[in-house]
Design an enzyme around this catalytic site. Structure first.
Site, PDB file in Angstrom:
ATOM      1  N   TYR A 100     109.606 141.836  68.651  1.00 55.92           N
ATOM      2  CA  TYR A 100     109.157 142.640  67.502  1.00 55.92           C
ATOM      3  C   TYR A 100     110.108 143.820  67.271  1.00 55.92           C
ATOM      4  CZ  TYR A 100     106.416 146.276  65.104  1.00 55.92           C
ATOM      5  OH  TYR A 100     106.000 147.280  64.244  1.00 55.92           O
ATOM      6  N   ALA A 128     104.770 145.130  55.340  1.00 59.44           N
ATOM      7  CA  ALA A 128     104.429 143.792  55.838  1.00 59.44           C
ATOM      8  C   ALA A 128     105.218 143.485  57.104  1.00 59.44           C
ATOM      9  CB  ALA A 128     104.726 142.746  54.770  1.00 59.44           C
ATOM     10  N   ALA A 129     104.545 142.888  58.070  1.00 52.48           N
ATOM     11  CA  ALA A 129     105.215 142.501  59.316  1.00 52.48           C
ATOM     12  C   ALA A 129     104.278 141.651  60.161  1.00 52.48           C
ATOM     13  CB  ALA A 129     105.590 143.752  60.125  1.00 52.48           C
ATOM     14  N   ARG A 184      91.924 149.658  62.156  1.00 53.90           N
ATOM     15  CA  ARG A 184      92.927 149.043  63.018  1.00 53.90           C
ATOM     16  C   ARG A 184      92.550 147.612  63.371  1.00 53.90           C
ATOM     17  NH1 ARG A 184      98.193 148.776  64.468  1.00 53.90           N
ATOM     18  NH2 ARG A 184      98.707 150.049  66.290  1.00 53.90           N
ATOM     19  N   SER A 201     109.663 151.548  63.387  1.00 51.66           N
ATOM     20  CA  SER A 201     108.665 151.747  64.449  1.00 51.66           C
ATOM     21  C   SER A 201     109.244 152.429  65.687  1.00 51.66           C
ATOM     22  CB  SER A 201     108.124 150.366  64.844  1.00 51.66           C
ATOM     23  OG  SER A 201     107.425 150.447  66.060  1.00 51.66           O
ATOM     24  N   ASP A 258     105.229 136.139  49.696  1.00 51.54           N
ATOM     25  CA  ASP A 258     105.455 136.156  51.149  1.00 51.54           C
ATOM     26  C   ASP A 258     106.837 136.752  51.407  1.00 51.54           C
ATOM     27  OD1 ASP A 258     104.163 134.324  53.686  1.00 51.54           O
ATOM     28  OD2 ASP A 258     106.196 135.123  53.911  1.00 51.54           O
ATOM     29  N   GLU A 276     108.608 151.540  68.493  1.00 56.34           N
ATOM     30  CA  GLU A 276     108.932 150.455  69.433  1.00 56.34           C
ATOM     31  C   GLU A 276     110.436 150.254  69.555  1.00 56.34           C
ATOM     32  OE1 GLU A 276     105.885 149.550  71.450  1.00 56.34           O
ATOM     33  OE2 GLU A 276     107.331 147.922  71.488  1.00 56.34           O
ATOM     34  N   HIS A 313      99.905 154.525  65.200  1.00 56.78           N
ATOM     35  CA  HIS A 313      98.828 155.171  64.445  1.00 56.78           C
ATOM     36  C   HIS A 313      97.697 154.179  64.268  1.00 56.78           C
ATOM     37  CE1 HIS A 313     102.011 153.712  61.807  1.00 56.78           C
ATOM     38  NE2 HIS A 313     101.065 153.340  60.975  1.00 56.78           N
TER      39      HIS A 313
HETATM   40  P1  NAP Z   1      98.979 145.316  60.041  1.00 56.19           P
HETATM   41  O1  NAP Z   1      97.587 145.873  59.913  1.00 56.19           O
HETATM   42  O2  NAP Z   1      99.229 144.237  61.018  1.00 56.19           O
HETATM   43  O3  NAP Z   1      99.389 144.794  58.580  1.00 56.19           O
HETATM   44  C1  NAP Z   1     100.493 143.955  58.385  1.00 56.19           C
HETATM   45  C2  NAP Z   1     100.515 143.484  56.950  1.00 56.19           C
HETATM   46  O4  NAP Z   1     101.630 142.591  56.795  1.00 56.19           O
HETATM   47  C3  NAP Z   1      99.257 142.695  56.525  1.00 56.19           C
HETATM   48  O5  NAP Z   1      98.947 143.018  55.202  1.00 56.19           O
HETATM   49  C4  NAP Z   1      99.748 141.249  56.608  1.00 56.19           C
HETATM   50  O6  NAP Z   1      99.036 140.361  55.769  1.00 56.19           O
HETATM   51  C5  NAP Z   1     101.176 141.428  56.096  1.00 56.19           C
HETATM   52  N1  NAP Z   1     102.050 140.291  56.385  1.00 56.19           N
HETATM   53  C6  NAP Z   1     102.256 139.689  57.571  1.00 56.19           C
HETATM   54  N2  NAP Z   1     103.144 138.687  57.434  1.00 56.19           N
HETATM   55  C7  NAP Z   1     103.491 138.655  56.123  1.00 56.19           C
HETATM   56  C8  NAP Z   1     104.355 137.837  55.351  1.00 56.19           C
HETATM   57  N3  NAP Z   1     105.052 136.830  55.894  1.00 56.19           N
HETATM   58  N4  NAP Z   1     104.490 138.101  54.028  1.00 56.19           N
HETATM   59  C9  NAP Z   1     103.786 139.090  53.450  1.00 56.19           C
HETATM   60  N5  NAP Z   1     102.939 139.891  54.116  1.00 56.19           N
HETATM   61  C10 NAP Z   1     102.795 139.674  55.446  1.00 56.19           C
HETATM   62  O7  NAP Z   1     100.020 146.476  60.326  1.00 56.19           O
HETATM   63  P2  NAP Z   1      99.868 148.064  60.125  1.00 56.19           P
HETATM   64  O8  NAP Z   1      99.351 148.657  61.362  1.00 56.19           O
HETATM   65  O9  NAP Z   1      99.209 148.336  58.825  1.00 56.19           O
HETATM   66  O10 NAP Z   1     101.393 148.487  60.043  1.00 56.19           O
HETATM   67  C11 NAP Z   1     102.092 148.524  58.809  1.00 56.19           C
HETATM   68  C12 NAP Z   1     103.571 148.396  59.065  1.00 56.19           C
HETATM   69  O11 NAP Z   1     104.017 149.464  59.878  1.00 56.19           O
HETATM   70  C13 NAP Z   1     103.984 147.127  59.807  1.00 56.19           C
HETATM   71  O12 NAP Z   1     105.261 146.757  59.333  1.00 56.19           O
HETATM   72  C14 NAP Z   1     104.074 147.561  61.250  1.00 56.19           C
HETATM   73  O13 NAP Z   1     104.952 146.722  61.963  1.00 56.19           O
HETATM   74  C15 NAP Z   1     104.612 148.960  61.080  1.00 56.19           C
HETATM   75  N6  NAP Z   1     104.273 149.926  62.105  1.00 56.19           N
HETATM   76  C16 NAP Z   1     102.975 150.075  62.496  1.00 56.19           C
HETATM   77  C17 NAP Z   1     102.655 151.045  63.427  1.00 56.19           C
HETATM   78  C18 NAP Z   1     101.232 151.267  63.873  1.00 56.19           C
HETATM   79  O14 NAP Z   1     101.036 151.891  64.918  1.00 56.19           O
HETATM   80  N7  NAP Z   1     100.236 150.830  63.115  1.00 56.19           N
HETATM   81  C19 NAP Z   1     103.668 151.876  63.942  1.00 56.19           C
HETATM   82  C20 NAP Z   1     104.968 151.711  63.503  1.00 56.19           C
HETATM   83  C21 NAP Z   1     105.254 150.742  62.558  1.00 56.19           C
HETATM   84  P3  NAP Z   1      97.645 139.662  56.257  1.00 56.19           P
HETATM   85  O15 NAP Z   1      96.586 140.716  56.034  1.00 56.19           O
HETATM   86  O16 NAP Z   1      97.532 138.501  55.360  1.00 56.19           O
HETATM   87  O17 NAP Z   1      97.816 139.325  57.708  1.00 56.19           O
HETATM   88  O1  F7E Z   2      99.615 148.357  72.862  1.00 54.55           O
HETATM   89  C1  F7E Z   2      98.993 148.265  76.433  1.00 54.55           C
HETATM   90  C2  F7E Z   2     100.213 147.560  75.893  1.00 54.55           C
HETATM   91  O2  F7E Z   2      99.262 146.539  71.200  1.00 54.55           O
HETATM   92  C3  F7E Z   2      99.695 149.688  73.325  1.00 54.55           C
HETATM   93  C4  F7E Z   2     101.908 148.267  66.886  1.00 54.55           C
HETATM   94  O3  F7E Z   2     101.247 148.880  65.819  1.00 54.55           O
HETATM   95  O4  F7E Z   2     102.530 150.381  67.838  1.00 54.55           O
HETATM   96  C5  F7E Z   2     101.844 149.176  68.098  1.00 54.55           C
HETATM   97  O5  F7E Z   2     102.441 148.498  69.201  1.00 54.55           O
HETATM   98  C6  F7E Z   2      99.874 149.695  74.824  1.00 54.55           C
HETATM   99  C7  F7E Z   2     100.970 148.748  75.323  1.00 54.55           C
HETATM  100  O6  F7E Z   2     100.383 148.722  70.538  1.00 54.55           O
HETATM  101  C8  F7E Z   2      96.249 145.907  76.416  1.00 54.55           C
HETATM  102  O7  F7E Z   2     100.899 146.864  76.921  1.00 54.55           O
HETATM  103  C9  F7E Z   2      97.091 147.347  77.789  1.00 54.55           C
HETATM  104  O8  F7E Z   2     101.683 149.387  76.326  1.00 54.55           O
HETATM  105  O9  F7E Z   2      97.985 148.709  70.964  1.00 54.55           O
HETATM  106  P1  F7E Z   2      99.222 148.005  71.348  1.00 54.55           P
HETATM  107  P2  F7E Z   2     101.965 148.726  70.705  1.00 54.55           P
HETATM  108  O10 F7E Z   2     102.445 147.588  71.493  1.00 54.55           O
HETATM  109  O11 F7E Z   2     102.350 150.088  71.164  1.00 54.55           O
HETATM  110  C10 F7E Z   2     103.924 150.232  67.498  1.00 54.55           C
HETATM  111  C11 F7E Z   2     104.481 151.602  67.211  1.00 54.55           C
HETATM  112  C12 F7E Z   2     104.153 149.237  66.426  1.00 54.55           C
HETATM  113  O12 F7E Z   2     105.107 149.348  65.656  1.00 54.55           O
HETATM  114  C13 F7E Z   2     103.352 147.986  66.499  1.00 54.55           C
HETATM  115  O13 F7E Z   2     103.339 147.310  65.229  1.00 54.55           O
HETATM  116  O14 F7E Z   2      98.681 149.212  75.413  1.00 54.55           O
HETATM  117  N1  F7E Z   2      97.827 147.399  76.651  1.00 54.55           N
HETATM  118  N2  F7E Z   2      96.124 146.434  77.668  1.00 54.55           N
HETATM  119  C14 F7E Z   2      97.332 146.529  75.773  1.00 54.55           C
HETATM  120  N3  F7E Z   2      97.687 146.223  74.510  1.00 54.55           N
HETATM  121  C15 F7E Z   2      96.964 145.293  73.855  1.00 54.55           C
HETATM  122  N4  F7E Z   2      97.277 144.977  72.573  1.00 54.55           N
HETATM  123  N5  F7E Z   2      95.896 144.640  74.459  1.00 54.55           N
HETATM  124  C16 F7E Z   2      95.498 144.913  75.741  1.00 54.55           C
HETATM  125  O15 F7E Z   2      94.558 144.323  76.246  1.00 54.55           O
END
Ligand code: NAP
Ligand code: F7E
Length: 341
Positions: A155, A82-83, A190, A126, A59, A128, A185
């Site tokens: 976050y 991980a996050a 997802r 990110s 963890d 974000e 992405h």
């Molecule tokens: P995700 O699907 O939510 O995967 C997160 C991973 O982190 C899962 O394997 C989860 O394990 C693990 N995790 C959570 N808490 C943990 C802990 N305390 N110790 C060890 N592992 C833990 O996220 P993702 O979309 O693949 O994104 C990968 C990374 O890129 C994340 O850090 C995210 O914040 C970052 N990111 C994502 C995006 C995007 O758009 N997808 C964009 C920018 C940055 P479980 O499967 O057990 O929950």
């Molecule tokens: O929201 C709006 C919400 O939760 C996108 C993570 O991977 O990307 C992700 O974060 C937008 C936001 O992604 C709903 O308010 C409307 O404006 O899909 P999301 P996110 O917040 O952009 C970044 C780069 C990361 O790093 C993060 O880990 O959509 N929105 N209606 C909604 N969002 C959600 N979740 N659910 C709704 O019903």
């Protein structure tokens, strides 16, 4: 020499694609998984038989488990994916978000500094972190490596702490530590509570409803929050390639990874409805305050020129392909479940 990589977050969306990429490149891959009461390895189930993949429990909040893993496996590369990655949830669980997403990264950096300084490190930063900041040049508005950070969620604050910690350890201790500032992405894999997947799963449900002869009155509804937010959406498979490329560079650095296009949530919604031949989504969608955030990131559009020039990286999957791949996959999932059931 054969390489070994440790992947934190291997069970997540990106972790599963990165594991595929590394195994394809003949790495030995050690995936760190959390102990949970039900299975969390669905996304990597298809890789489990590969003898070069091992899973180990650990963890990010537990320094001792990270230390044990790094000492035991002595990897050339560590990827921290991980996050607690859901922005909305981070408003309800800010402390946990900081412990995992912020301090968790510092735990790895400390282990590497003290016990494995030659290991190369990737941190999942990110878009974000930019929050409501952007760079304006002429008529163009975008974010790049020089744009200010103004995080708008717990976050994003945690991610920014991890981002700066990674930069600081690179500068101060000469670690090969790089950050990918990845814009949103998505993919077939997802998580179901992110807006894109929530939409495409709903579209699949609606499609099968009509296919079975259901009428408009009995059709399910979709409840969403802010439809005006704009995001730069790419496909995760493209983005994990960029992670790997960063660690192959002689010099560690930070890179924006994006498509350079921005679309609103409404655009994503419209495009998804269009894949099943519906032009007007308004009958089926309701706005729900439960999904509005206390603070929002209104506009993200990444300029990935640096990654293009230095890493030779380009995104391959277009916005419309992303939407249709996700919708097609979700329809197929429903049909497969119905066949099995
Ligand atoms: P995700 O699907 O939510 O995967 C997160 C991973 O982190 C899962 O394997 C989860 O394990 C693990 N995790 C959570 N808490 C943990 C802990 N305390 N110790 C060890 N592992 C833990 O996220 P993702 O979309 O693949 O994104 C990968 C990374 O890129 C994340 O850090 C995210 O914040 C970052 N990111 C994502 C995006 C995007 O758009 N997808 C964009 C920018 C940055 P479980 O499967 O057990 O929950
Ligand atoms: O929201 C709006 C919400 O939760 C996108 C993570 O991977 O990307 C992700 O974060 C937008 C936001 O992604 C709903 O308010 C409307 O404006 O899909 P999301 P996110 O917040 O952009 C970044 C780069 C990361 O790093 C993060 O880990 O959509 N929105 N209606 C909604 N969002 C959600 N979740 N659910 C709704 O019903």
């Amino acid at each position: 020499m054969k390489k070994k990589a440790v992947v934190f977050g291997i069970t997540g969306q990106d972790g599963s694609y990165l594991a595929e990429l590394l195994l394809d490149k003949n790495y030995d891959v050690v995936g760190v998984t959390r102990r949970v009461s039900t299975g969390n390895t669905g996304r990597i189930a298809h890789l489990m038989d590969c003898p070069r993949l091992s899973l180990v429990e650990g963890d990010l909040t537990d320094y001792s488990s990270i230390l044990r893993i790094i000492e035991e496996y002595q990897p050339q590369e560590v990827y921290n994916l991980a996050a607690m990655s859901h922005v909305g949830t981070s408003f309800d669980q800010p402390l946990l978000s900081f412990d995992v997403t912020g301090k968790g990264c510092l735990n790895i950096l400390e282990v590497l500094r003290e016990h494995s300084p030659f290991t190369r490190f990737y941190q999942a930063s990110s878009s974000e972190m930019f929050g409501d900041a952007l760079t304006q040049r002429g008529g163009d508005k975008f974010q790049d490596e020089n744009t200010l950070f103004r995080p708008q969620s717990p976050y994003a604050i945690a991610k920014l702490a991890a981002h700066h910690a990674t930069r600081l350890y690179r500068q101060s201790y000469n670690l090969h530590a790089s950050c990918g500032i990845l814009f949103n992405h998505e993919s077939e894999r997802r998580g179901g509570r992110f807006v894109t997947k929530k939409i495409t799963k709903y579209i699949a449900q609606l499609y099968t409803h009509f296919e079975k002869g259901g009428d408009q009155e009995s059709a399910p509804l979709l409840y969403l929050g802010n439809l005006d937010a704009k995001r730069d959406w790419g496909h995760a498979e493209d983005y994990v390639r960029a992670m790997w490329l960063m660690l192959q560079e002689d010099k560690p650095d930070d890179y924006v990874i994006a498509t350079g296009e921005t679309h609103s949530v409404r655009d994503f919604l419209k495009a998804s409805f269009e894949t099943i031949g519906i032009d007007d989504y308004t009958t089926f969608v309701r706005q729900d305050p439960r999904f509005m955030r206390p603070s929002e990131v209104p506009y993200l559009k990444g300029n990935y020129s640096k990654a293009k020039v230095v890493l030779g990286w380009n995104p391959q999957v277009s916005f419309s392909d992303l939407v249709s791949r996700m919708v097609d996959y979700d329809i197929k999932q429903i049909k497969e479940r119905e066949t099995v059931g």
